[in-house]
Write an enzyme that holds these catalytic residues in place. Sequence first.
Site, short mmCIF file in Angstrom:
data_model
loop_
_atom_site.label_atom_id
_atom_site.label_comp_id
_atom_site.label_asym_id
_atom_site.label_seq_id
_atom_site.Cartn_x
_atom_site.Cartn_y
_atom_site.Cartn_z
CD GLN A 26 40.78 40.22 36.64
OE1 GLN A 26 41.37 41.28 36.54
NE2 GLN A 26 39.89 39.98 37.57
CB VAL B 113 36.06 43.67 36.90
CG1 VAL B 113 37.28 42.81 36.61
CG2 VAL B 113 35.03 43.53 35.79
CB CYS B 114 38.34 41.28 41.61
SG CYS B 114 39.76 41.32 42.71
CD GLN B 115 41.00 45.99 35.42
OE1 GLN B 115 39.93 46.57 35.39
NE2 GLN B 115 41.78 45.91 34.36
#
Length: 112
Positions: free
Chosen positions: A70, A44-46
């Site tokens: 998100q 995940v792009c977090q």
Amino acid sequence: NNPPYNTGAFRFELTFSRNHPLEPPCATLRTPIYHPSVDRQGRVCQPLTTHAHWEPTTRAIQVLQDLLLQLDSPDPQRLMRPDVARELQERPEEFRRRAEEHTRLHAEPRPE
């Protein structure tokens, strides 16, 4: 809670290092999802959990809330899959159709 993902349940894993809270946890989706911020391996792009943004005072519940927000509201600026982000921006109806179908095929039934 929002379409196109609200018809299924998604499993994810939150992994903490031995150096937590000095190092951020890693969130991984274990259920495949058609989402611009999640790659095919579930990463995940977090930004909250990157070393550049991580604060040792950040609580696990904050990480989970950020992740759920998100996933509910895809942000094409948080990219792991540029093709899906482009589709979301340029052809939102097609994106929604594909995401709903992917959810139907891969997600678990939502608990009552």
